[in-house]
Enzyme design. Structure first.
Site, PDB file in Angstrom:
ATOM      1  N   ASP A  76       0.872  -1.174   0.000  1.00 15.50           N
ATOM      2  CA  ASP A  76       0.000   0.000   0.000  1.00 15.50           C
ATOM      3  C   ASP A  76       0.913   1.229   0.000  1.00 15.50           C
ATOM      4  O   ASP A  76       1.355   1.689  -1.047  1.00 15.50           O
ATOM      5  CB  ASP A  76      -0.876  -0.094   1.252  1.00 15.50           C
ATOM      6  CG  ASP A  76      -2.120   0.764   1.181  1.00 15.50           C
ATOM      7  OD1 ASP A  76      -2.033   1.850   0.608  1.00 15.50           O
ATOM      8  OD2 ASP A  76      -3.162   0.363   1.707  1.00 15.50           O
ATOM      9  N   ASP A  97      -8.236  -8.183   5.133  1.00 15.34           N
ATOM     10  CA  ASP A  97      -9.381  -8.038   6.036  1.00 15.34           C
ATOM     11  C   ASP A  97      -9.882  -6.605   6.165  1.00 15.34           C
ATOM     12  O   ASP A  97      -9.192  -5.645   5.821  1.00 15.34           O
ATOM     13  CB  ASP A  97      -8.991  -8.514   7.439  1.00 15.34           C
ATOM     14  CG  ASP A  97      -8.065  -7.526   8.153  1.00 15.34           C
ATOM     15  OD1 ASP A  97      -7.044  -7.126   7.553  1.00 15.34           O
ATOM     16  OD2 ASP A  97      -8.363  -7.136   9.297  1.00 15.34           O
TER      17      ASP A  97
END
Ligand code: PRP
Length: 186
Positions: free
Chosen positions: A107, A163
């Site tokens: 990310d 998640d």
């Protein structure tokens, strides 16, 4: 958990199962060719990389060793800070080993940047990264990543190990999630 759950909390399927399987086999083929005749150690970063690690390792035509580590970011909320603490270290020494660091997603790149510095200091014979997903727009650091499954948009994604408050890791696809519509329970 299948893609039929997409449509309520989950906005849309970004990568379906056959696409994941096909790309993972391609990555395994590249790794097998590049490391032909070598003993390779896959290092997985818990928990997100578990599904990818399991399928990538099974797609390899040769034996690979596997080890796992768990790290925790000192950052607040969902943003990575780059300050990382080892919660569970590797069991296998890296010195002289050909290591492939297996990550589910890059990310900001801050976690990976720290991991590469930390693992390099253990003097592996080689150290490369195999990441299933990369958000190019979110990257905050220059990183040399040899194996990337998919470049994806800067959206909140879940499934296949990833998640939202520990949910959706067992979804069989990668889907986008709208946090405004998702609950943290259930
Ligand atoms: C995710 C992912 C990477 C990191 C990427 O882990 O597995 O390790 O975040 O973020 P960055 O590039 O911005 O540093 P997370 O901390 O969510 O833990 P998890 O794998 O246990 O869900």
């Amino acid at each position: 958990m299948g893609p039929e759950h997409v449509g309520t909390e989950l906005a849309e399927v970004l990568i379906d199962e056959p696409t994941l399987t096909g790309r993972i086999q391609q990555l395994a083929n590249s790794l097998a060719a590049d490391y032909e005749g070598e003993r390779v150690l896959f290092v997985g970063v818990l928990k997100g990389a578990v599904m990818f690690m399991a399928d990538l390792a099974r797609a390899m035509p040769c034996s690979v060793e596997m080890d796992f580590m768990s790290v925790s970011s000192y950052g607040y909320g969902t943003q990575s800070s780059g300050v990382v603490r080892i919660m569970k270290d590797l069991d296998i020494p890296l010195e002289g080993r050909h290591v492939v660091l297996v990550e589910d997603i890059i990310d900001s790149g801050l976690t990976l940047s720290w991991l590469l510095r930390t693992l390099s200091a253990r003097h592996p014979a080689s150290l490369e990264v195999c990441a299933l997903l990369r958000k190019r727009e979110a990257l905050q650091v220059e990183l040399d990543i040899k194996y990337v499954g998919f470049d994806i948009p800067n959206a909140f994604v879940v499934g296949y190990g990833l998640d939202y408050a520990e949910r959706f890791r067992n979804l069989s696809v990668i889907a986008t999630l709208d946090p405004a519509n998702a609950t943290t329970a259930g």
